[in-house]
Scaffold this motif. Structure first.
Motif, mmCIF file in Angstrom:
data_model
loop_
_atom_site.group_PDB
_atom_site.id
_atom_site.type_symbol
_atom_site.label_atom_id
_atom_site.label_comp_id
_atom_site.label_asym_id
_atom_site.label_seq_id
_atom_site.Cartn_x
_atom_site.Cartn_y
_atom_site.Cartn_z
ATOM 1 N N CYS A 1 -70.883 -29.965 50.120
ATOM 2 C CA CYS A 1 -72.103 -29.525 49.426
ATOM 3 C C CYS A 1 -73.286 -30.423 49.799
ATOM 4 C CB CYS A 1 -71.886 -29.504 47.913
ATOM 5 S SG CYS A 1 -71.907 -31.128 47.130
ATOM 6 N N CYS B 1 -66.869 -27.276 47.138
ATOM 7 C CA CYS B 1 -67.173 -28.405 48.035
ATOM 8 C C CYS B 1 -65.875 -29.112 48.439
ATOM 9 C CB CYS B 1 -68.118 -29.375 47.346
ATOM 10 S SG CYS B 1 -68.351 -30.911 48.262
ATOM 11 N N CYS C 1 -66.394 -33.030 46.591
ATOM 12 C CA CYS C 1 -66.432 -33.191 45.130
ATOM 13 C C CYS C 1 -65.812 -32.011 44.370
ATOM 14 C CB CYS C 1 -67.859 -33.438 44.660
ATOM 15 S SG CYS C 1 -68.931 -31.999 44.775
ATOM 16 N N CYS D 1 -73.204 -34.045 48.395
ATOM 17 C CA CYS D 1 -72.234 -34.941 49.050
ATOM 18 C C CYS D 1 -72.680 -35.283 50.479
ATOM 19 C CB CYS D 1 -70.840 -34.321 49.065
ATOM 20 S SG CYS D 1 -70.068 -34.285 47.444
HETATM 21 ZN ZN ZN Z 1 -69.803 -32.054 46.911
#
Ligand code: ZN
Ligand code: ZN
Length: 265
Positions: A88, A71, A74, A91
């Motif tokens: 992702c 991601c 994150c 997020c």
């Molecule tokens: Zn993420």
């Protein structure tokens, strides 16, 4: 043009020779050992330039790098083995308050062991080597975002007394020194004594760090970009909570620099 005279060159060579002899002598009385597994390091096995304390190739080989598919916010790894960096689902649904987490390794294998020894075994001397592992990621982040204020994720004073040192501060201090960035380890404070995030279930983690931080000097972050430094990230809730406090005080952007993150949420 800078020229080095014959005498200067001679003195430099002499100093280098003396240093080499001193190192050989020290190696003889204190043969270097790997900081993780304590194996004696053979001269030929020693990895150059990996920090003030050496690691053996086997322990270094046990580190799992953040996979190319992860991601963009994150850094959680995806299943795919192909290079694929996108945001992702988690997020996208609930964007974190920080811009992104820069993290070179997964919290697994020999690095997990190393971080355990560093944090819980009182081995603060490991900070230099661990910070060195963080450096390429830190340098890349600094190049990307320019001048930043470096802040370690703080420990509660009670935890600090128990542990004797804040592992995140030791990492942050090395990074700030190496990259000549400003370090502020006093303004952000932890006011709630919390259980370690790694010991909790996913749904307990957010609650655990809620309202756990405060900023004592609010104007220090106004208009600044801040890089939060931590040793381990699990869900990113701690970083998110810190980022919230900083942004509310007028901080422009918050990034995170972490040594290792867990593979899941
Ligand atoms: Zn993420
Ligand atoms: Zn080792």
């Amino acid at each position: 043009m800078l020229t080095i005279s014959y005498q200067q060159k001679y003195l430099m060579d002499l100093a280098k020779e003396a240093k080499d002899v001193l190192h050989q002598f020290l190696d003889l009385i204190y043969p270097p050992r790997c900081i993780i597994c304590q194996e004696f390091l053979e001269k030929k096995a020693r990895i150059p330039d990996n920090g003030p304390v050496p690691l053996c190739p086997s322990c270094l080989g046990g580190f799992q790098e953040t996979p190319p598919s992860h991601c963009s916010v994150c850094s959680r790894p995806f299943e795919s083995t192909l290079e694929d960096v996108h945001t992702c689902g988690a997020c996208l649904m609930k964007p974190p308050r920080f811009k992104r987490i820069a993290v070179p390794y997964l919290y697994e294998g020999t690095l997990m062991d190393a971080i355990h020894q560093f944090k819980y075994g009182g081995k603060s001397h490991m900070a230099g080597t661990l910070a060195r592992l963080l450096m390429p990621c830190a340098a890349q982040l600094a190049r990307e975002i320019g001048n930043v204020l470096v802040m370690p994720v703080p420990l509660h004073p009670k935890r600090l007394r128990e542990r004797g040192f804040n592992q995140s501060l030791l990492l942050a201090r090395s990074v700030a020194k190496e990259l000549t960035l400003q370090l502020d380890y006093l303004s952000l404070r932890r006011i709630k004594y919390t259980a370690p995030q790694t010991s909790l279930k996913k749904d307990e983690r957010r609650k655990n760090v809620r309202k756990a931080f405060e900023l004592t000097r609010k104007n220090v972050v106004k208009g600044e970009k801040v890089v939060l430094v931590d040793d381990v990230a699990t869900t990113g809730n701690t970083l998110n909570e810190c980022a919230g406090v900083l942004l509310r005080a007028g901080c422009k952007e918050v990034y995170a620099l972490v040594l290792a993150r867990t593979a899941g949420y």
